[in-house]
Design an enzyme around this catalytic site. Structure first.
Site, PDB file in Angstrom:
ATOM      1  N   LEU A  10       0.847  -1.200   0.000  1.00 61.61           N
ATOM      2  CA  LEU A  10       0.000   0.000   0.000  1.00 61.61           C
ATOM      3  C   LEU A  10       0.882   1.248   0.000  1.00 61.61           C
ATOM      4  O   LEU A  10       1.921   1.285   0.663  1.00 61.61           O
ATOM      5  CB  LEU A  10      -0.886   0.045   1.254  1.00 61.61           C
ATOM      6  CG  LEU A  10      -1.924  -1.038   1.481  1.00 61.61           C
ATOM      7  CD1 LEU A  10      -2.844  -0.641   2.613  1.00 61.61           C
ATOM      8  CD2 LEU A  10      -2.699  -1.372   0.232  1.00 61.61           C
TER       9      LEU A  10
ATOM     10  N   GLY B 101       1.251  -5.536   0.642  1.00 64.33           N
ATOM     11  CA  GLY B 101       0.352  -5.502  -0.519  1.00 64.33           C
ATOM     12  C   GLY B 101       1.015  -6.056  -1.770  1.00 64.33           C
ATOM     13  O   GLY B 101       0.352  -6.647  -2.623  1.00 64.33           O
TER      14      GLY B 101
ATOM     15  N   ASN C  63       3.983  -8.234   6.284  1.00 63.09           N
ATOM     16  CA  ASN C  63       4.671  -7.651   7.449  1.00 63.09           C
ATOM     17  C   ASN C  63       3.832  -6.618   8.182  1.00 63.09           C
ATOM     18  O   ASN C  63       4.362  -5.810   8.944  1.00 63.09           O
ATOM     19  CB  ASN C  63       5.985  -7.004   6.991  1.00 63.09           C
ATOM     20  CG  ASN C  63       5.743  -5.861   6.014  1.00 63.09           C
ATOM     21  OD1 ASN C  63       4.886  -5.963   5.140  1.00 63.09           O
ATOM     22  ND2 ASN C  63       6.472  -4.776   6.162  1.00 63.09           N
ATOM     23  N   GLU C  64       2.527  -6.623   7.979  1.00 58.95           N
ATOM     24  CA  GLU C  64       1.668  -5.566   8.533  1.00 58.95           C
ATOM     25  C   GLU C  64       1.844  -5.352  10.032  1.00 58.95           C
ATOM     26  O   GLU C  64       1.839  -4.236  10.530  1.00 58.95           O
ATOM     27  CB  GLU C  64       0.190  -5.884   8.239  1.00 58.95           C
ATOM     28  CG  GLU C  64      -0.239  -5.627   6.812  1.00 58.95           C
ATOM     29  CD  GLU C  64       0.157  -6.728   5.846  1.00 58.95           C
ATOM     30  OE1 GLU C  64       0.859  -7.668   6.248  1.00 58.95           O
ATOM     31  OE2 GLU C  64      -0.230  -6.624   4.666  1.00 58.95           O
TER      32      GLU C  64
END
Ligand SMILES: CC/C=C\C/C=C\C/C=C\CC/C=C/CC(=O)SCCNC(=O)CCNC(=O)[C@H](O)C(C)(C)COP(=O)(O)OP(=O)(O)OC[C@H]1O[C@@H](n2cnc3c(N)ncnc32)[C@H](O)[C@@H]1OP(=O)(O)O
Length: 303
Positions: free
Chosen positions: A109, A154, A178-179
Site C-alpha cells: 500500500l 500488498g 509484514n503488517e
C-alpha cells in the site's frame, strides 16, 4: 464465469470515473522495445506498461511507479483496467506480472494514501485495493508473478493472487505480510490468501511475526514456487507460463474458480463492512501515529 463477470461489471462501474479523472493515458500504444515479434505494440498507462506478444498469447505487465511501485490509487486503478483490457482481448491467455523499478517488485500500500487522509479517501482507496485483489485472484488468465525485487505486504498479496511465483535469488528481495511490524493487521482476505498458499500454522506464525522471508525460506515455506538467479526470472516465468498454457483454458479456469470462489465470495459478501472496518481501523489516532512513525523511519533510512 458468473462471478468474474460480476467482478468485471463492478470493476467497470467502480473504476471508469477514476480512469477518466486520474488522467491515465490508457490505450496509448507504442512499438514494443526490441520489436516484440510480429510488430507487437506496447500499450498501458502512465504507471503500467503492457508488452503484449499476440503470437504466444502472453503479455508482460510491468509496474512502473517509481521509486518502489507503492500501490497508489492511480496504480491500483491502472492495474485493474490494464488487466481487464487483456481479459477482454481473447488473443491473450496469460500475463506475467513484474516490476519496471529496480530492486523492488512492489512496496505494498502507498502509505501516503492512508496517512493523514480523510475517511472518504481511505474508503475509496481500500475499495480499489479490494478490486485489484478480486480482479487478480479470480482472473481467467494465467497470472505468473516474476518477482524481481522486494515484495512486502500488498506487493506480496498481488504475487499470491497469481497462479505461481518466481522469485529472484537475492537475499535483499524479501517477501511476506509484514503488517504487524507497522502496527496494523492484514484483513481476513489477505489472511485467507496466505493460508490458502502456505497453510494455517505457517500463516499464523508469519502473520503475527510480520515475517519477511528471504528467497530460500520463501521457497521452503511455499510462498514462492521457484527461486532462480536474477537474470533468469523473466525466462523462467515464461517457461512456467508455457507449462500452464499447455492445459485447456476452460478446464483450468473452472478448476481455478472451484479452488478460489469461496475465498473471494467471503469478501464479496461483506465488502462494505470490510471497507468500514478498514476506515475505522486506520483512522484511529493510534494507528495514524504508528503509520506516520513508520513512514518517517523509512524516509530517515537513507540519511
Ligand atoms: C480489528 C481490525 C479489523 C480489520 C482491519 C482492516 C484492515 C486492516 C488495516 C490495514 C490494511 C493492512 C494492509 C496493509 C498492506 C500494506 O501494503 S501496508 C505497507 C507495507 N509496506 C512496507 O512495509 C514496505 C515499506 N518499504 C520498504 O520496506 C522499502 O521501501 C523497500 C524494501 C520496499 C524498498 O527499499 P529501498 O529501495 O531502500 O527504498 P526506500 O525504503 O528508500 O524507499 C524509497 C522511497 O519510497 C518511500 N516508500 C517506501 N515504501 C513505501 C510505501 N509502502 N508507501 C509509501 N512510501 C513508501 C520511502 O519512504 C522513500 O521515500 P522518500 O524517497 O524518502 O521520500
Amino acid at each position: 464465469m458468473a462471478l468474474a463477470s460480476g467482478v468485471r461489471f463492478a470493476a467497470r462501474a467502480l473504476l471508469r470515473p477514476w480512469a477518466l479523472l486520474r488522467g491515465t493515458t490508457l490505450g496509448r500504444t507504442e512499438p514494443a522495445a526490441g520489436g516484440g515479434g510480429d510488430g507487437a505494440r506496447r500499450f498501458g498507462s502512465q504507471r503500467v506498461l503492457v508488452e503484449p506478444d499476440a503470437a504466444s498469447g502472453v503479455a508482460v505487465m510491468k509496474l512502473r511507479n517509481p521509486p518502489v511501485n507503492a500501490l497508489s490509487l492511480e496504480l491500483l486503478t491502472e492495474l485493474v483496467i490494464s488487466l481487464e483490457k487483456l481479459e477482454n482481448d481473447k488473443t491473450f491467455r496469460g500475463v506475467i506480472l513484474t516490476s519496471d523499478c529496480p530492486r523492488v517488485f512492489c512496496a505494498g500500500l502507498d502509505l501516503t494514501e492512508i496517512c493523514g487522509r480523510n475517511p472518504a479517501h481511505c474508503a475509496e482507496y481500500w475499495k480499489a485495493m479490494q478490486e485489484l485483489w478480486l480482479r487478480t485472484y479470480l482472473s481467467s488468465l494465467v497470472l505468473v508473478a516474476a518477482i524481481n525485487g522486494a515484495c512486502p505486504a500488498g506487493g506480496c498479496i498481488i504475487a499470491l493472487s497469481c497462479d505461481c511465483r518466481v522469485l529472484a535469488d537475492n537475499p535483499k528481495y524479501r517477501i511476506g505480510l509484514n503488517e504487524t511490524l507497522l502496527g496494523i493487521i492484514a484483513p481476513f482476505w489477505l489472511k485467507d490468501t496466505y493460508v490458502n498458499t502456505i497453510g494455517h500454522r505457517a500463516s499464523e506464525q508469519a502473520l503475527q511475526l510480520g515475517s519477511l522471508f528471504p528467497p530460500a525460506e520463501a521457497l521452503q515455506v511455499g510462498l514462492v514456487d521457484q527461486v532462480v538467479p536474477e537474470d533468469q526470472v523473466q525466462s523462467t516465468a515464461l517457461s512456467e507460463m508455457a507449462r500452464w498454457l499447455a492445459v485447456p483454458d476452460h478446464a483450468r479456469q473452472l478448476t481455478k474458480n472451484m479452488m478460489r470462489k469461496a475465498t473471494a465470495d467471503r469478501l464479496l459478501r461483506q465488502r462494505d463492512a470490510d471497507t468500514q472496518n478498514f476506515v475505522s481501523f486506520v483512522c484511529r489516532d493510534s494507528i495514524q501515529k504508528s503509520l506516520q512513525a513508520y513512514l518517517e523511519k523509512l524516509r530517515q533510512r537513507k540519511g
